[in-house]
Design a protein around this motif. Structure first.
Motif, PDB file in Angstrom:
ATOM      1  N   GLY A  36       5.353   0.008 -17.851  1.00 33.79           N
ATOM      2  CA  GLY A  36       4.200   0.420 -18.022  1.00 33.79           C
ATOM      3  C   GLY A  36       3.331  -0.538 -17.092  1.00 33.79           C
ATOM      4  O   GLY A  36       3.641  -1.349 -16.579  1.00 33.79           O
ATOM      5  N   SER A  37       2.023  -0.131 -17.385  1.00 34.47           N
ATOM      6  CA  SER A  37       1.224  -0.887 -16.601  1.00 34.47           C
ATOM      7  C   SER A  37      -0.477  -0.457 -16.973  1.00 34.47           C
ATOM      8  O   SER A  37      -0.330   0.473 -17.904  1.00 34.47           O
ATOM      9  CB  SER A  37       1.012  -0.644 -15.177  1.00 34.47           C
ATOM     10  OG  SER A  37       0.695   1.014 -14.802  1.00 34.47           O
ATOM     11  N   LYS A  38      -1.534  -1.541 -16.715  1.00 30.15           N
ATOM     12  CA  LYS A  38      -2.701  -1.018 -17.312  1.00 30.15           C
ATOM     13  C   LYS A  38      -3.834  -1.143 -16.029  1.00 30.15           C
ATOM     14  O   LYS A  38      -3.396  -1.732 -15.135  1.00 30.15           O
ATOM     15  CB  LYS A  38      -3.211  -1.739 -18.323  1.00 30.15           C
ATOM     16  CG  LYS A  38      -3.131  -3.402 -17.977  1.00 30.15           C
ATOM     17  CD  LYS A  38      -3.545  -4.172 -19.492  1.00 30.15           C
ATOM     18  CE  LYS A  38      -3.353  -5.608 -18.953  1.00 30.15           C
ATOM     19  NZ  LYS A  38      -3.760  -6.628 -19.307  1.00 30.15           N
ATOM     20  N   GLY A  39      -4.804  -0.646 -15.976  1.00 36.10           N
ATOM     21  CA  GLY A  39      -5.857  -0.727 -15.091  1.00 36.10           C
ATOM     22  C   GLY A  39      -6.966   0.215 -15.468  1.00 36.10           C
ATOM     23  O   GLY A  39      -6.795   1.291 -15.739  1.00 36.10           O
ATOM     24  N   ASP A  40      -8.071  -0.192 -15.033  1.00 34.38           N
ATOM     25  CA  ASP A  40      -9.483   0.587 -15.085  1.00 34.38           C
ATOM     26  C   ASP A  40      -9.491   1.093 -16.475  1.00 34.38           C
ATOM     27  O   ASP A  40      -9.687   2.280 -16.616  1.00 34.38           O
ATOM     28  CB  ASP A  40      -9.194   1.482 -14.086  1.00 34.38           C
ATOM     29  CG  ASP A  40      -9.548   1.288 -12.637  1.00 34.38           C
ATOM     30  OD1 ASP A  40     -10.207   0.203 -12.485  1.00 34.38           O
ATOM     31  OD2 ASP A  40      -8.844   1.863 -11.761  1.00 34.38           O
ATOM     32  N   GLY A  41      -9.218   0.549 -17.603  1.00 37.64           N
ATOM     33  CA  GLY A  41      -9.423   0.997 -18.958  1.00 37.64           C
ATOM     34  C   GLY A  41      -8.292   1.883 -19.275  1.00 37.64           C
ATOM     35  O   GLY A  41      -8.635   2.576 -20.320  1.00 37.64           O
ATOM     36  N   LYS A  42      -7.234   1.895 -18.540  1.00 39.71           N
ATOM     37  CA  LYS A  42      -6.384   3.102 -19.129  1.00 39.71           C
ATOM     38  C   LYS A  42      -4.842   2.130 -19.012  1.00 39.71           C
ATOM     39  O   LYS A  42      -4.556   1.170 -18.600  1.00 39.71           O
ATOM     40  CB  LYS A  42      -6.227   4.257 -18.421  1.00 39.71           C
ATOM     41  CG  LYS A  42      -6.197   3.978 -16.760  1.00 39.71           C
ATOM     42  CD  LYS A  42      -6.347   5.399 -15.985  1.00 39.71           C
ATOM     43  CE  LYS A  42      -6.529   4.994 -14.234  1.00 39.71           C
ATOM     44  NZ  LYS A  42      -6.852   6.130 -13.812  1.00 39.71           N
ATOM     45  N   VAL A  43      -4.162   2.782 -19.876  1.00 46.61           N
ATOM     46  CA  VAL A  43      -2.591   2.370 -19.952  1.00 46.61           C
ATOM     47  C   VAL A  43      -1.716   3.492 -19.507  1.00 46.61           C
ATOM     48  O   VAL A  43      -1.788   4.600 -19.532  1.00 46.61           O
ATOM     49  CB  VAL A  43      -2.347   2.240 -21.650  1.00 46.61           C
ATOM     50  CG1 VAL A  43      -0.518   1.685 -21.509  1.00 46.61           C
ATOM     51  CG2 VAL A  43      -3.002   1.128 -22.230  1.00 46.61           C
ATOM     52  N   LEU A  44      -0.835   3.020 -18.456  1.00 47.17           N
ATOM     53  CA  LEU A  44      -0.178   3.972 -17.765  1.00 47.17           C
ATOM     54  C   LEU A  44       1.401   3.562 -18.220  1.00 47.17           C
ATOM     55  O   LEU A  44       1.951   2.588 -18.505  1.00 47.17           O
ATOM     56  CB  LEU A  44      -0.151   3.826 -16.248  1.00 47.17           C
ATOM     57  CG  LEU A  44      -1.495   3.831 -15.884  1.00 47.17           C
ATOM     58  CD1 LEU A  44      -1.636   3.322 -14.293  1.00 47.17           C
ATOM     59  CD2 LEU A  44      -2.053   5.080 -15.502  1.00 47.17           C
TER      60      LEU A  44
END
Length: 114
Positions: free
Chosen positions: A65-73
């Motif tokens: 997983g990852s996160k960035g710009d207000g989103k979870v990927l």
């Protein structure tokens, strides 16, 4: 093709073997072993406790997983892992379902029926 041989005639050689028709016994044995281990894991674990579910989701997120710009990927090719991650996310976090998105990448040669 290299520039220094681009003018050299080269007839492609015919295929030496026909298409593979049978699955190798080692591949069959490996698939059987994987299925047996999956069944053994499900038998041993059974239903996850709340703490185990939380820990498993955290480990999965930490791994892919990852996160960035207000989103979870979350990137994974196993649909069961994607379903698990979505269930984990919904269970432990407030999720706005209207903002949930999925991207599916289909590559050339992919067996869409499978």
């Amino acid at each position: 093709m290299s520039a220094w041989v681009r003018d050299v005639p080269f007839p492609p050689s015919p295929r030496r073997r026909g298409p593979k028709r049978t699955t190798h016994p080692a591949s069959i044995a490996k698939q059987r072993q994987i299925a047996d281990l999956d069944a053994e894991g499900a038998r041993r674990i059974g239903t996850l406790s709340e703490d185990a579910f939380l820990a498993a989701g955290v480990a999965l997120y930490a791994g892919v997983g990852s996160k960035g710009d207000g989103k979870v990927l979350f990137a994974n090719t196993d649909a069961r892992m994607v379903a698990f991650f979505c269930a984990w996310l919904r269970r432990f976090f407030e999720v706005d379902e209207a903002r949930m998105r999925a991207r599916v990448y289909l590559h050339d040669g992919l067996d869409l029926e499978q």
